[in-house]
Design a protein around this motif. Structure first.
Motif, PDB file in Angstrom:
ATOM      1  N   LYS A 203      13.563  -4.130 -79.046  1.00 43.49           N
ATOM      2  CA  LYS A 203      13.359  -2.742 -78.643  1.00 43.49           C
ATOM      3  C   LYS A 203      13.570  -2.519 -77.141  1.00 43.49           C
ATOM      4  O   LYS A 203      13.409  -1.423 -76.652  1.00 43.49           O
ATOM      5  CB  LYS A 203      11.961  -2.280 -79.046  1.00 43.49           C
ATOM      6  CG  LYS A 203      11.803  -2.152 -80.548  1.00 43.49           C
ATOM      7  CD  LYS A 203      10.529  -1.466 -80.906  1.00 43.49           C
ATOM      8  CE  LYS A 203      10.496  -1.243 -82.407  1.00 43.49           C
ATOM      9  NZ  LYS A 203       9.460  -0.310 -82.784  1.00 43.49           N
ATOM     10  N   ILE A 204      13.936  -3.583 -76.436  1.00 46.55           N
ATOM     11  CA  ILE A 204      14.192  -3.437 -75.002  1.00 46.55           C
ATOM     12  C   ILE A 204      15.513  -2.699 -74.831  1.00 46.55           C
ATOM     13  O   ILE A 204      16.518  -3.026 -75.458  1.00 46.55           O
ATOM     14  CB  ILE A 204      14.219  -4.808 -74.305  1.00 46.55           C
ATOM     15  CG1 ILE A 204      12.829  -5.445 -74.385  1.00 46.55           C
ATOM     16  CG2 ILE A 204      14.664  -4.670 -72.846  1.00 46.55           C
ATOM     17  CD1 ILE A 204      12.778  -6.875 -73.895  1.00 46.55           C
ATOM     18  N   ASN A 205      15.496  -1.697 -73.985  1.00 48.66           N
ATOM     19  CA  ASN A 205      16.670  -0.858 -73.738  1.00 48.66           C
ATOM     20  C   ASN A 205      17.875  -1.729 -73.391  1.00 48.66           C
ATOM     21  O   ASN A 205      17.766  -2.689 -72.626  1.00 48.66           O
ATOM     22  CB  ASN A 205      16.355   0.127 -72.605  1.00 48.66           C
ATOM     23  CG  ASN A 205      17.406   1.171 -72.432  1.00 48.66           C
ATOM     24  OD1 ASN A 205      18.524   0.875 -72.010  1.00 48.66           O
ATOM     25  ND2 ASN A 205      17.071   2.414 -72.740  1.00 48.66           N
ATOM     26  N   THR A 206      19.025  -1.374 -73.944  1.00 49.16           N
ATOM     27  CA  THR A 206      20.242  -2.174 -73.722  1.00 49.16           C
ATOM     28  C   THR A 206      20.675  -2.199 -72.262  1.00 49.16           C
ATOM     29  O   THR A 206      21.430  -3.089 -71.855  1.00 49.16           O
ATOM     30  CB  THR A 206      21.413  -1.664 -74.585  1.00 49.16           C
ATOM     31  OG1 THR A 206      21.662  -0.296 -74.271  1.00 49.16           O
ATOM     32  CG2 THR A 206      21.118  -1.807 -76.062  1.00 49.16           C
ATOM     33  N   TYR A 207      20.228  -1.247 -71.469  1.00 50.80           N
ATOM     34  CA  TYR A 207      20.583  -1.223 -70.045  1.00 50.80           C
ATOM     35  C   TYR A 207      19.669  -2.117 -69.205  1.00 50.80           C
ATOM     36  O   TYR A 207      19.906  -2.289 -68.013  1.00 50.80           O
ATOM     37  CB  TYR A 207      20.527   0.203 -69.497  1.00 50.80           C
ATOM     38  CG  TYR A 207      21.604   1.092 -70.081  1.00 50.80           C
ATOM     39  CD1 TYR A 207      22.932   0.968 -69.677  1.00 50.80           C
ATOM     40  CD2 TYR A 207      21.296   2.047 -71.044  1.00 50.80           C
ATOM     41  CE1 TYR A 207      23.921   1.770 -70.211  1.00 50.80           C
ATOM     42  CE2 TYR A 207      22.280   2.866 -71.576  1.00 50.80           C
ATOM     43  CZ  TYR A 207      23.591   2.717 -71.164  1.00 50.80           C
ATOM     44  OH  TYR A 207      24.569   3.511 -71.691  1.00 50.80           O
ATOM     45  N   ALA A 208      18.626  -2.674 -69.821  1.00 50.49           N
ATOM     46  CA  ALA A 208      17.648  -3.470 -69.071  1.00 50.49           C
ATOM     47  C   ALA A 208      18.034  -4.941 -69.035  1.00 50.49           C
ATOM     48  O   ALA A 208      18.437  -5.517 -70.039  1.00 50.49           O
ATOM     49  CB  ALA A 208      16.269  -3.314 -69.684  1.00 50.49           C
ATOM     50  N   GLU A 209      17.895  -5.512 -67.862  1.00 49.82           N
ATOM     51  CA  GLU A 209      18.077  -6.954 -67.675  1.00 49.82           C
ATOM     52  C   GLU A 209      16.688  -7.575 -67.594  1.00 49.82           C
ATOM     53  O   GLU A 209      15.829  -7.090 -66.859  1.00 49.82           O
ATOM     54  CB  GLU A 209      18.837  -7.211 -66.366  1.00 49.82           C
ATOM     55  CG  GLU A 209      18.913  -8.665 -65.976  1.00 49.82           C
ATOM     56  CD  GLU A 209      19.400  -8.885 -64.555  1.00 49.82           C
ATOM     57  OE1 GLU A 209      19.562 -10.057 -64.189  1.00 49.82           O
ATOM     58  OE2 GLU A 209      19.605  -7.906 -63.808  1.00 49.82           O
ATOM     59  N   VAL A 210      16.468  -8.650 -68.336  1.00 48.54           N
ATOM     60  CA  VAL A 210      15.186  -9.356 -68.284  1.00 48.54           C
ATOM     61  C   VAL A 210      15.196 -10.288 -67.080  1.00 48.54           C
ATOM     62  O   VAL A 210      16.137 -11.065 -66.890  1.00 48.54           O
ATOM     63  CB  VAL A 210      14.928 -10.141 -69.589  1.00 48.54           C
ATOM     64  CG1 VAL A 210      13.610 -10.911 -69.499  1.00 48.54           C
ATOM     65  CG2 VAL A 210      14.910  -9.191 -70.791  1.00 48.54           C
ATOM     66  N   ILE A 211      14.148 -10.184 -66.266  1.00 41.63           N
ATOM     67  CA  ILE A 211      13.985 -11.047 -65.091  1.00 41.63           C
ATOM     68  C   ILE A 211      12.692 -11.841 -65.263  1.00 41.63           C
ATOM     69  O   ILE A 211      11.781 -11.394 -65.961  1.00 41.63           O
ATOM     70  CB  ILE A 211      13.966 -10.221 -63.784  1.00 41.63           C
ATOM     71  CG1 ILE A 211      12.923  -9.116 -63.861  1.00 41.63           C
ATOM     72  CG2 ILE A 211      15.357  -9.656 -63.483  1.00 41.63           C
ATOM     73  CD1 ILE A 211      12.681  -8.371 -62.585  1.00 41.63           C
ATOM     74  N   PRO A 212      12.568 -13.007 -64.653  1.00 42.69           N
ATOM     75  CA  PRO A 212      11.379 -13.836 -64.867  1.00 42.69           C
ATOM     76  C   PRO A 212      10.057 -13.179 -64.450  1.00 42.69           C
ATOM     77  O   PRO A 212       9.073 -13.250 -65.171  1.00 42.69           O
ATOM     78  CB  PRO A 212      11.640 -15.085 -64.024  1.00 42.69           C
ATOM     79  CG  PRO A 212      13.120 -15.117 -63.833  1.00 42.69           C
ATOM     80  CD  PRO A 212      13.572 -13.683 -63.839  1.00 42.69           C
ATOM     81  N   SER A 213      10.044 -12.534 -63.281  1.00 48.09           N
ATOM     82  CA  SER A 213       8.808 -11.960 -62.748  1.00 48.09           C
ATOM     83  C   SER A 213       9.122 -10.676 -61.984  1.00 48.09           C
ATOM     84  O   SER A 213       9.921 -10.707 -61.039  1.00 48.09           O
ATOM     85  CB  SER A 213       8.130 -12.957 -61.804  1.00 48.09           C
ATOM     86  OG  SER A 213       7.086 -12.334 -61.084  1.00 48.09           O
ATOM     87  N   GLY A 214       8.491  -9.591 -62.371  1.00 47.91           N
ATOM     88  CA  GLY A 214       8.728  -8.314 -61.703  1.00 47.91           C
ATOM     89  C   GLY A 214       8.331  -8.333 -60.237  1.00 47.91           C
ATOM     90  O   GLY A 214       9.111  -7.953 -59.364  1.00 47.91           O
TER      91      GLY A 214
END
Length: 155
Positions: A127-138
């Motif tokens: 469900k994470i938006n396709t435009y979002a990149e996952v990063i280790p720590s915000g």
């Protein structure tokens, strides 16, 4: 006399450094310099306003004159989860994050979501938006971007 020359040299050096930075950054629309900015969004209740700020920022400088990265974590990460809705406006319409994120991404804005938050809040990765990149720590990434010269904005 030596102290005066040192002071003058120091002021001149700092002034030249400032001019060099401005020349390197270049001019943008409406008299602003070109910019690199990180928006820090860690609260779902302020995410609507934060994304409106990003849109206004782009409108003021021109899309080609600003590099914007929106880093999300904590409850603010839900602004990058498909199906999440924001506050109702005065007409009772519910704010749709998906449309806003897509529109801003098409203007060059990058969106990032914290892996720690995804795990901690048990966010469905599908469900994470396709435009979002996952990063280790915000929070670590916000600091990293500041070290790289991004200006920090916390709406």
């Amino acid at each position: 006399m030596m102290k005066s020359n040192l002071s003058t040299s120091l002021v001149l050096g700092v002034s030249l450094l400032g001019l060099a930075f401005t020349a390197q950054a270049g001019s943008a629309k409406n008299g602003y310099d070109k910019q690199k900015v990180v928006y820090h969004v860690n609260n779902i209740h302020t995410a609507t306003g934060a994304l409106r700020n990003v849109k206004n920022h782009l409108n003021a400088t021109g899309d080609e004159n600003v590099e914007v990265i929106v880093v999300t974590h904590s409850s603010g990460a839900f602004s990058l989860v498909d199906g999440a809705m924001g506050k109702k406006d005065k007409n009772g319409n519910v704010y749709n994050f998906e449309d806003t994120v897509a529109g801003l991404a098409n203007r060059g804005v990058k969106f990032q979501i914290c892996a720690n938050t995804i795990r901690g809040k048990k966010i469905d990765k599908n469900k994470i938006n396709t435009y979002a990149e996952v990063i280790p720590s915000g929070v670590a990434h916000v600091a990293h971007l500041q070290q790289k010269g991004y200006l920090y904005v916390k709406p």
